[in-house]
Design an enzyme around this catalytic site. Structure first.
Site, mmCIF file in Angstrom:
data_model
loop_
_atom_site.group_PDB
_atom_site.id
_atom_site.type_symbol
_atom_site.label_atom_id
_atom_site.label_comp_id
_atom_site.label_asym_id
_atom_site.label_seq_id
_atom_site.Cartn_x
_atom_site.Cartn_y
_atom_site.Cartn_z
ATOM 1 N N CYS A 105 -20.500 15.146 -33.046
ATOM 2 C CA CYS A 105 -21.110 15.775 -31.865
ATOM 3 C C CYS A 105 -21.044 17.292 -31.960
ATOM 4 N N CYS A 122 -24.748 16.554 -31.219
ATOM 5 C CA CYS A 122 -25.181 16.984 -29.879
ATOM 6 C C CYS A 122 -25.255 18.497 -29.720
ATOM 7 N N LYS A 151 -27.774 20.417 -32.036
ATOM 8 C CA LYS A 151 -29.097 19.880 -31.660
ATOM 9 C C LYS A 151 -29.563 20.447 -30.324
ATOM 10 N N TYR A 173 -33.858 8.603 -32.108
ATOM 11 C CA TYR A 173 -33.385 9.808 -31.430
ATOM 12 C C TYR A 173 -33.388 11.021 -32.374
ATOM 13 N N GLU A 206 -35.978 14.200 -32.045
ATOM 14 C CA GLU A 206 -35.383 15.444 -31.535
ATOM 15 C C GLU A 206 -35.525 16.561 -32.565
ATOM 16 N N HIS A 241 -37.419 20.231 -2.346
ATOM 17 C CA HIS A 241 -38.766 20.675 -2.686
ATOM 18 C C HIS A 241 -38.746 22.146 -3.092
ATOM 19 N N GLU A 289 -37.468 15.373 -7.213
ATOM 20 C CA GLU A 289 -37.979 14.961 -5.904
ATOM 21 C C GLU A 289 -38.940 13.765 -6.031
HETATM 22 P P1 FAD Z 1 -17.384 11.196 -34.798
HETATM 23 O O1 FAD Z 1 -17.661 12.246 -33.804
HETATM 24 O O2 FAD Z 1 -18.407 10.969 -35.841
HETATM 25 O O3 FAD Z 1 -15.987 11.567 -35.479
HETATM 26 C C1 FAD Z 1 -15.442 10.841 -36.540
HETATM 27 C C2 FAD Z 1 -14.533 11.761 -37.350
HETATM 28 O O4 FAD Z 1 -13.723 10.979 -38.238
HETATM 29 C C3 FAD Z 1 -15.315 12.728 -38.235
HETATM 30 O O5 FAD Z 1 -14.815 14.034 -38.099
HETATM 31 C C4 FAD Z 1 -15.050 12.212 -39.655
HETATM 32 O O6 FAD Z 1 -15.105 13.230 -40.614
HETATM 33 C C5 FAD Z 1 -13.658 11.627 -39.496
HETATM 34 N N1 FAD Z 1 -13.315 10.619 -40.516
HETATM 35 C C6 FAD Z 1 -14.110 9.647 -41.013
HETATM 36 N N2 FAD Z 1 -13.415 8.872 -41.880
HETATM 37 C C7 FAD Z 1 -12.154 9.385 -41.923
HETATM 38 C C8 FAD Z 1 -10.979 9.014 -42.624
HETATM 39 N N3 FAD Z 1 -10.958 7.958 -43.438
HETATM 40 N N4 FAD Z 1 -9.864 9.765 -42.466
HETATM 41 C C9 FAD Z 1 -9.857 10.846 -41.641
HETATM 42 N N5 FAD Z 1 -10.949 11.226 -40.935
HETATM 43 C C10 FAD Z 1 -12.085 10.502 -41.070
HETATM 44 N N6 FAD Z 1 -24.595 11.756 -28.445
HETATM 45 C C11 FAD Z 1 -24.777 12.154 -27.164
HETATM 46 O O7 FAD Z 1 -24.131 11.607 -26.254
HETATM 47 N N7 FAD Z 1 -25.649 13.157 -26.841
HETATM 48 C C12 FAD Z 1 -26.371 13.799 -27.790
HETATM 49 O O8 FAD Z 1 -27.156 14.691 -27.465
HETATM 50 C C13 FAD Z 1 -26.198 13.405 -29.143
HETATM 51 N N8 FAD Z 1 -26.878 14.032 -30.114
HETATM 52 C C14 FAD Z 1 -26.677 13.657 -31.408
HETATM 53 C C15 FAD Z 1 -27.423 14.306 -32.395
HETATM 54 C C16 FAD Z 1 -27.279 13.945 -33.711
HETATM 55 C C17 FAD Z 1 -28.084 14.658 -34.772
HETATM 56 C C18 FAD Z 1 -26.374 12.905 -34.060
HETATM 57 C C19 FAD Z 1 -26.196 12.512 -35.501
HETATM 58 C C20 FAD Z 1 -25.630 12.252 -33.097
HETATM 59 C C21 FAD Z 1 -25.787 12.621 -31.755
HETATM 60 N N9 FAD Z 1 -25.094 11.988 -30.738
HETATM 61 C C22 FAD Z 1 -25.283 12.359 -29.437
HETATM 62 C C23 FAD Z 1 -24.140 10.898 -31.029
HETATM 63 C C24 FAD Z 1 -22.692 11.430 -31.022
HETATM 64 O O9 FAD Z 1 -22.593 12.532 -31.892
HETATM 65 C C25 FAD Z 1 -21.733 10.326 -31.466
HETATM 66 O O10 FAD Z 1 -21.923 9.207 -30.639
HETATM 67 C C26 FAD Z 1 -20.278 10.773 -31.363
HETATM 68 O O11 FAD Z 1 -20.023 11.915 -32.126
HETATM 69 C C27 FAD Z 1 -19.354 9.646 -31.834
HETATM 70 O O12 FAD Z 1 -18.015 10.066 -31.765
HETATM 71 P P2 FAD Z 1 -16.884 9.333 -32.628
HETATM 72 O O13 FAD Z 1 -15.584 9.861 -32.129
HETATM 73 O O14 FAD Z 1 -17.098 7.881 -32.615
HETATM 74 O O15 FAD Z 1 -17.128 9.783 -34.131
HETATM 75 P P1 NDP Z 2 -31.891 5.189 -34.314
HETATM 76 O O1 NDP Z 2 -31.317 3.843 -34.452
HETATM 77 O O2 NDP Z 2 -32.129 5.756 -32.962
HETATM 78 O O3 NDP Z 2 -33.301 5.244 -35.075
HETATM 79 C C1 NDP Z 2 -33.420 4.899 -36.406
HETATM 80 C C2 NDP Z 2 -34.882 5.075 -36.784
HETATM 81 O O4 NDP Z 2 -35.013 4.940 -38.178
HETATM 82 C C3 NDP Z 2 -35.799 4.046 -36.148
HETATM 83 O O5 NDP Z 2 -37.006 4.650 -35.801
HETATM 84 C C4 NDP Z 2 -36.005 3.040 -37.282
HETATM 85 O O6 NDP Z 2 -37.247 2.379 -37.214
HETATM 86 C C5 NDP Z 2 -35.997 3.954 -38.465
HETATM 87 N N1 NDP Z 2 -35.605 3.289 -39.703
HETATM 88 C C6 NDP Z 2 -34.511 2.538 -39.921
HETATM 89 N N2 NDP Z 2 -34.461 2.139 -41.200
HETATM 90 C C7 NDP Z 2 -35.567 2.642 -41.787
HETATM 91 C C8 NDP Z 2 -36.074 2.574 -43.089
HETATM 92 N N3 NDP Z 2 -35.441 1.917 -44.056
HETATM 93 N N4 NDP Z 2 -37.217 3.215 -43.340
HETATM 94 C C9 NDP Z 2 -37.853 3.887 -42.356
HETATM 95 N N5 NDP Z 2 -37.429 4.004 -41.105
HETATM 96 C C10 NDP Z 2 -36.292 3.377 -40.830
HETATM 97 O O7 NDP Z 2 -30.962 6.112 -35.204
HETATM 98 P P2 NDP Z 2 -30.681 7.664 -35.149
HETATM 99 O O8 NDP Z 2 -30.002 7.993 -36.423
HETATM 100 O O9 NDP Z 2 -31.890 8.410 -34.751
HETATM 101 O O10 NDP Z 2 -29.595 7.781 -33.990
HETATM 102 C C11 NDP Z 2 -28.389 7.026 -34.079
HETATM 103 C C12 NDP Z 2 -27.722 6.986 -32.737
HETATM 104 O O11 NDP Z 2 -27.140 8.255 -32.464
HETATM 105 C C13 NDP Z 2 -28.670 6.725 -31.578
HETATM 106 O O12 NDP Z 2 -28.861 5.351 -31.381
HETATM 107 C C14 NDP Z 2 -27.965 7.371 -30.431
HETATM 108 O O13 NDP Z 2 -27.076 6.455 -29.837
HETATM 109 C C15 NDP Z 2 -27.178 8.507 -31.086
HETATM 110 N N6 NDP Z 2 -27.885 9.766 -30.817
HETATM 111 C C16 NDP Z 2 -27.959 10.181 -29.522
HETATM 112 C C17 NDP Z 2 -28.658 11.302 -29.188
HETATM 113 C C18 NDP Z 2 -28.740 11.700 -27.754
HETATM 114 O O14 NDP Z 2 -27.962 11.220 -26.944
HETATM 115 N N7 NDP Z 2 -29.660 12.584 -27.379
HETATM 116 C C19 NDP Z 2 -29.333 12.111 -30.202
HETATM 117 C C20 NDP Z 2 -29.176 11.593 -31.545
HETATM 118 C C21 NDP Z 2 -28.486 10.457 -31.824
HETATM 119 P P3 NDP Z 2 -37.421 0.903 -36.607
HETATM 120 O O15 NDP Z 2 -37.589 1.075 -35.117
HETATM 121 O O16 NDP Z 2 -38.636 0.419 -37.300
HETATM 122 O O17 NDP Z 2 -36.200 0.125 -36.958
#
Ligand code: FAD
Ligand code: NDP
Length: 496
Positions: free
Chosen positions: A79, A84, A87, A218, A222, A484, A489
């Protein structure tokens, strides 16, 4: 399993039965609690445990394995570093471009259409993130949590091997929480290694330039939205099937039109067949429909896998889903009684930061404060930060009909333009926002789902999500006097 069901020798499928944690406060382990992963969930759980009882011995391990393209980052997880936070900041940067364009029609003269500097945005974003990384380390130290920047792997249910480039050692814990999150899935085509992922994009030294985004979830939409919004070069999205699977289709259609209006090319049913580096340094993408194009960047956004391989989970008896490596839990407890999991690594829970944080906090209370409060993963609101944001909580129309039958489900919907767009109408012509409420007709007009595609949808849906959790009805919405003139709203006036 099927065969044995017919032959009458059906074996028992190991079910998700909650286990009794063999907790003994006078144990001999090094720590009361070890948390593997310093992301949203892990940090929240470790800090909450220490807040509950400052005498606990808590260790937090966090180690970032570099992405295949070599990107790495600090404490805080996905995140903060590659999710997050960067992004939302880049989404905001793109929105400023839109405001600047509208500003001329609001009377601001000159200066608003100058080029955007990716380097400035990247540096300022990364500076903020480094501040957060530092803040987390300080917080862990102040709370008395042992922070080890080491990679963990299970030796047995209470023992971890922890290593870094200097070597490895073992540590033991009475209770272990796995919070290792996920990583982006790679593309599967020829030349896939030339693509970057969201793990690399936000710290890229050069602007992404002309970009091919693969995926339609997502992350894909985004990122496509803000790259296009920074107006560096064109962006093409390759969609395997549909945009934003699982979201209400009326809303995704609106987001789709808004992306097109912003200038994003969307190619449905087309995938990359191969990627190759050209002599000019650009990437040639050959598509599955026979077409080809050159790009500066190919961004793979095709979903995420749980970062559990390498933890040696199966060897200690922790059950995972073979399809995605996610840990199968009952109330965050794994099949091994003293091993728990939270966040993205858990099977069947939303991959969202606030869900990971809440699960971590509640788990800490159940483990160390005799709480019985369970994490409720239902009715969680979420927002897709596309140029036109999509905020949602509850059931889509399609899911509501599946669950309650078409005869028991009604929808009210409104298509509108926010007041702010009217003065700058030239820039918004042909685009609309949509708000939709899914209602259960046989149950006192209970609201089953709320959806909106509009500016600031995240802010709007957050407030409504509270009312939704409390059993909101359509009558409650119509009985509310609106503010408003606002976009929110709309929800107090929708009848059709
Ligand atoms: P993480 O935050 O992934 O943390 C896991 C940590 O464990 C990492 O630092 C990793 O390096 C460490 N780790 C892994 N393996 C080991 C190991 N063996 N030993 C020690 N450390 C290790 N969610 C939202 O709610 N709003 C958003 O706007 C949003 N935007 C997103 C945008 C993007 C591009 C992405 C990819 C995700 C987004 N998400 C968003 C999803 C959100 O980031 C994740 O749901 C959240 O970070 C999950 O938290 P976590 O604690 O499960 O894991
Ligand atoms: P998603 O599961 O949202 O989307 C994956 C996308 O990749 C889908 O469109 C899927 O298509 C496509 N896809 C999967 N496999 C293939 C393939 N082999 N070839 C081509 N297309 C493929 O994953 P994201 O990584 O975008 O996000 C992961 C999670 O992270 C989200 O579900 C969300 O919970 C979290 N997140 C939250 C955000 C937020 O809160 N604003 C922002 C970003 C991430 P198809 O529908 O055909 O399977």
């Amino acid at each position: 399993w099927c065969k044995s069901a017919f032959t009458g020798t059906l074996p028992e499928i190991p079910g998700p039965v909650p286990n009794v944690d063999p907790w003994n406060p006078s144990h001999d382990y090094d720590y009361d609690l070890i948390v593997i992963g310093g992301g949203s969930g892990g940090l929240a759980c470790a800090k909450e445990a220490m807040t509950i009882n400052p005498d606990l011995r808590v260790c937090l391990l966090d180690f970032v394995k570099p992405s295949p393209a070599g990107s790495k980052w600090g404490l805080g997880g996905t995140c903060v570093n590659v999710g997050c936070i960067p992004k939302k900041l880049m989404h905001t940067a793109a929105l400023y471009g839109d405001y600047a364009r509208d500003a001329a029609l609001y009377g601001w003269e000159g200066g608003v259409t100058k080029n955007h500097s990716w380097q400035t945005l990247r540096d300022n974003t990364q500076d903020h993130i480094k501040g957060l990384n530092f803040g987390y380390r300080v917080e862990l130290r102040e709370k008395g949590i042992s922070y080890l920047n080491k990679l963990a792997k299970f030796v047995d249910a209470h023992t971890l091997e922890v290593s870094d480039k200097k070597g490895s050692k073992t540590i033991t814990g009475a209770r272990i929480v796995v919070a290792v999150g996920g990583r982006p899935s790679p593309l599967q085509c020829e030349g896939a290694e030339l693509a970057i992922t969201s793990d690399d994009l936000f710290m890229k030294s050069e602007a992404p330039g002309k970009t091919c985004v693969v995926g339609a979830g997502y992350v894909a939409l985004e990122c496509a939205g803000f790259i296009q919004g920074l107006r560096q070069a064109e962006v093409t999205v390759l969609v395997r099937s549909i945009l934003l699977r699982g979201f209400d289709r009326d809303l995704t259609a609106t987001v789709h039109s808004a992306l097109l209006h912003h200038g994003v090319n969307i190619r449905e049913g087309v995938m990359p067949a191969s990627i190759s580096r050209q002599d000019n340094g650009r990437l040639l993408v050959k598509m599955t429909d026979g077409s080809e194009d050159e790009f500066d960047t190919v961004l793979a956004a095709v979903g995420r896998y749980a970062d559990s391989p390498g933890l040696n989970l199966e060897a200690v008896g922790v059950r995972t889903d073979p399809k995605n490596g996610k840990i199968i839990c009952v109330n965050e407890q794994s099949s091994v009684p003293n091993i728990y999991a939270i966040g993205d690594v858990v099977h069947g829970v939303p991959e969202l930061t606030p869900a990971a944080i809440k699960a971590g906090i509640l788990l800490a209370h159940r483990l160390f404060a005799e709480s019985r409060e369970l994490m409720d993963y239902s009715k969680i609101a979420t927002t897709v930060f596309t140029p036109l944001e999509l905020g949602t909580v509850g059931l889509t129309e399609e899911a509501a009909i599946d669950k309650y039958g078409a005869e028991n489900v009604d929808c009210v919907m409104s298509s509108f333009q926010p007041l702010e767009w009217t003065v700058a109408h030239d820039n918004h012509e042909g685009t609309t926002c949509v708000a939709k409420i899914v209602i259960r007709t046989d149950q006192d007009k209970e609201v089953l789902g709320i959806h909106i595609a509009a500016p600031n949808a995240g802010e709007i849906i957050q407030g409504l999500a509270v009312a939704f959790r409390k059993g909101l009805t359509h009558r409650d919405l119509l009985g509310t006097v609106g503010i408003h003139p606002t976009t929110a709203e709309e929800f107090t006036t929708m009848k059709v």
